[in-house]
Design a protein around this motif. Structure first.
Motif, mmCIF file in Angstrom:
data_model
loop_
_atom_site.group_PDB
_atom_site.id
_atom_site.type_symbol
_atom_site.label_atom_id
_atom_site.label_comp_id
_atom_site.label_asym_id
_atom_site.label_seq_id
_atom_site.Cartn_x
_atom_site.Cartn_y
_atom_site.Cartn_z
ATOM 1 N N ALA A 71 10.014 1.201 -10.068
ATOM 2 C CA ALA A 71 10.753 1.523 -9.031
ATOM 3 C C ALA A 71 11.333 0.437 -8.087
ATOM 4 O O ALA A 71 10.419 -0.317 -8.150
ATOM 5 N N ARG A 72 12.362 0.553 -7.650
ATOM 6 C CA ARG A 72 12.870 -0.419 -6.713
ATOM 7 C C ARG A 72 13.350 0.439 -5.435
ATOM 8 O O ARG A 72 14.155 1.453 -5.710
ATOM 9 N N LEU A 102 0.840 -1.092 -0.187
ATOM 10 C CA LEU A 102 -0.091 -0.134 -0.004
ATOM 11 C C LEU A 102 0.654 1.335 0.068
ATOM 12 O O LEU A 102 0.474 2.223 -0.610
ATOM 13 N N ALA A 103 2.143 1.108 0.570
ATOM 14 C CA ALA A 103 2.807 2.188 0.612
ATOM 15 C C ALA A 103 3.366 2.664 -0.886
ATOM 16 O O ALA A 103 3.372 4.017 -0.957
ATOM 17 N N ALA A 104 3.671 1.692 -1.329
ATOM 18 C CA ALA A 104 4.263 2.050 -2.808
ATOM 19 C C ALA A 104 3.111 2.511 -3.680
ATOM 20 O O ALA A 104 3.330 3.430 -4.389
ATOM 21 N N LEU A 105 1.776 2.183 -3.658
ATOM 22 C CA LEU A 105 0.887 2.637 -4.225
ATOM 23 C C LEU A 105 0.512 3.864 -3.940
ATOM 24 O O LEU A 105 -0.143 4.886 -4.351
ATOM 25 N N ALA A 106 0.377 4.221 -2.644
ATOM 26 C CA ALA A 106 0.104 5.398 -1.813
ATOM 27 C C ALA A 106 1.094 6.471 -2.562
ATOM 28 O O ALA A 106 0.559 7.820 -3.040
ATOM 29 N N ALA A 107 2.409 6.299 -2.740
ATOM 30 C CA ALA A 107 3.115 7.145 -3.487
ATOM 31 C C ALA A 107 3.018 7.355 -4.941
ATOM 32 O O ALA A 107 2.868 8.384 -5.465
ATOM 33 N N LEU A 108 2.490 6.362 -5.480
ATOM 34 C CA LEU A 108 2.056 6.375 -6.936
ATOM 35 C C LEU A 108 0.881 7.154 -7.103
ATOM 36 O O LEU A 108 0.674 8.213 -8.026
ATOM 37 N N ALA A 109 0.058 7.258 -6.179
ATOM 38 C CA ALA A 109 -1.187 8.016 -6.283
ATOM 39 C C ALA A 109 -0.797 9.690 -6.162
ATOM 40 O O ALA A 109 -1.231 10.409 -6.734
ATOM 41 N N ASP A 114 20.372 3.832 5.085
ATOM 42 C CA ASP A 114 20.493 4.541 3.573
ATOM 43 C C ASP A 114 19.182 4.001 2.673
ATOM 44 O O ASP A 114 19.078 2.743 2.737
ATOM 45 N N LEU A 115 18.809 4.910 2.021
ATOM 46 C CA LEU A 115 17.556 4.720 1.137
ATOM 47 C C LEU A 115 18.014 4.550 -0.275
ATOM 48 O O LEU A 115 18.353 5.573 -0.770
ATOM 49 N N ARG A 116 18.064 3.290 -0.828
ATOM 50 C CA ARG A 116 18.736 3.378 -2.341
ATOM 51 C C ARG A 116 17.371 3.136 -3.045
ATOM 52 O O ARG A 116 16.461 2.362 -2.955
ATOM 53 N N VAL A 117 17.268 4.132 -4.419
ATOM 54 C CA VAL A 117 16.063 3.866 -5.028
ATOM 55 C C VAL A 117 16.352 3.857 -6.561
ATOM 56 O O VAL A 117 17.389 4.574 -6.798
ATOM 57 N N THR A 118 15.973 3.155 -7.387
ATOM 58 C CA THR A 118 16.147 3.173 -8.711
ATOM 59 C C THR A 118 14.628 3.181 -9.423
ATOM 60 O O THR A 118 13.814 2.597 -8.993
ATOM 61 N N ARG A 119 14.464 4.316 -10.231
ATOM 62 C CA ARG A 119 13.402 4.416 -10.886
ATOM 63 C C ARG A 119 13.641 4.349 -12.644
ATOM 64 O O ARG A 119 14.553 4.640 -13.033
ATOM 65 N N ALA A 120 12.541 4.043 -13.341
ATOM 66 C CA ALA A 120 12.526 3.815 -14.557
ATOM 67 C C ALA A 120 12.373 5.197 -14.982
ATOM 68 O O ALA A 120 11.742 6.096 -14.386
ATOM 69 N N THR A 137 14.833 -4.025 4.008
ATOM 70 C CA THR A 137 13.519 -3.858 3.485
ATOM 71 C C THR A 137 13.546 -3.294 1.926
ATOM 72 O O THR A 137 14.097 -2.408 1.487
ATOM 73 N N ARG A 138 13.023 -4.424 1.084
ATOM 74 C CA ARG A 138 13.128 -4.196 -0.395
ATOM 75 C C ARG A 138 11.713 -4.340 -1.286
ATOM 76 O O ARG A 138 10.877 -5.065 -0.703
ATOM 77 N N LEU A 139 11.580 -3.370 -2.067
ATOM 78 C CA LEU A 139 10.398 -3.162 -2.650
ATOM 79 C C LEU A 139 10.463 -2.877 -4.268
ATOM 80 O O LEU A 139 11.167 -2.156 -4.515
ATOM 81 N N ALA A 140 9.892 -3.780 -5.081
ATOM 82 C CA ALA A 140 9.888 -3.680 -6.546
ATOM 83 C C ALA A 140 8.396 -3.419 -6.640
ATOM 84 O O ALA A 140 7.537 -4.062 -6.388
ATOM 85 N N ALA A 141 8.191 -2.215 -7.658
ATOM 86 C CA ALA A 141 6.942 -1.960 -8.111
ATOM 87 C C ALA A 141 7.006 -2.114 -9.751
ATOM 88 O O ALA A 141 7.759 -1.586 -10.313
ATOM 89 N N VAL A 142 5.842 -2.983 -10.076
ATOM 90 C CA VAL A 142 5.851 -3.348 -11.652
ATOM 91 C C VAL A 142 4.577 -2.630 -12.104
ATOM 92 O O VAL A 142 3.396 -3.105 -11.485
#
Length: 190
Positions: A90-91, A10-17, A98-104, A78-83
């Motif tokens: 994003a990953r 839900l966190a991932a999608l909250a950010a997407l929203a 450290d918060l490491r982020v990779t975005r399309a 804590t790792r999350l991949a959103a497809v």
């Protein structure tokens, strides 16, 4: 109390929203705090695949988007991949420092990995750890079926667990809603 795994995404999608054009917090209100809880404070490991439906307001009216999220959490990370659309949007990898982020390249600029992590922790981490990290004026009320984040008397976010595989998340300030369904949990099939 066992929380449904679906909350994680839900966190991932909250950010997407939010990135999809949700309203921003009014400057007269306290900004929603960003949690930064250590991965180990979760107290368990998770490995989940979830389907998330995001509903959010836009100038064109209510919008709906779907995505798949894969979450892994243990004492170290804590790792999350959103497809979305068959491609990784994003990953996120959080090790407690450290918060490491990779975005399309096509990911919206408004995507806030910090908010994704915070919403994830609000949904899944122990209430005691969350409450200890919140600034003055903020608190979490929790029952086995629900969590409510409040600033004073204002309900800012609600997380409901109608069954073991479904989580309903409502972020009232920004007006988005998430329906999260766990498709697969480590060692389990749907």
């Amino acid at each position: 109390m066992r929380l449904p795994a679906a909350l994680a995404t839900l966190a991932a999608l909250a950010a997407l929203a939010v990135l999809a054009g949700c309203a921003t917090v009014a400057p007269t209100r306290a900004e929603v705090p960003l949690l930064r809880l250590p991965p180990a404070s979760l107290g368990r490991t998770l490995s989940l695949q979830q389907q998330i439906t995001v509903q959010f307001p836009s100038p064109q009216g209510e919008q709906t988007r779907d995505m798949i999220a894969m979450l892994e959490a243990d004492a170290a990370h804590t790792r999350l991949a959103a497809v979305a659309g068959g491609q990784v949007l994003a990953r996120i990898d959080w090790d407690g420092r450290d918060l490491r982020v990779t975005r399309a390249p096509w990911a919206p600029r408004e995507l806030m990995p910090e908010r994704i992590l915070s919403d994830l922790q609000l949904s899944l981490w122990p209430v005691e750890a969350i409450q200890a990290a919140l600034p003055d004026g903020w608190h979490v009320d929790a029952t086995p079926a629900m969590r409510v984040l409040r600033y004073g008397d204002e309900v800012v976010a609600e997380v409901r667990y109608p069954d073991a595989t479904t989580t309903l998340f409502t972020q009232r300030r920004d007006g988005y809603r998430l329906t999260i369904r766990t498709l697969q949990e480590e060692g389990k099939t749907p």
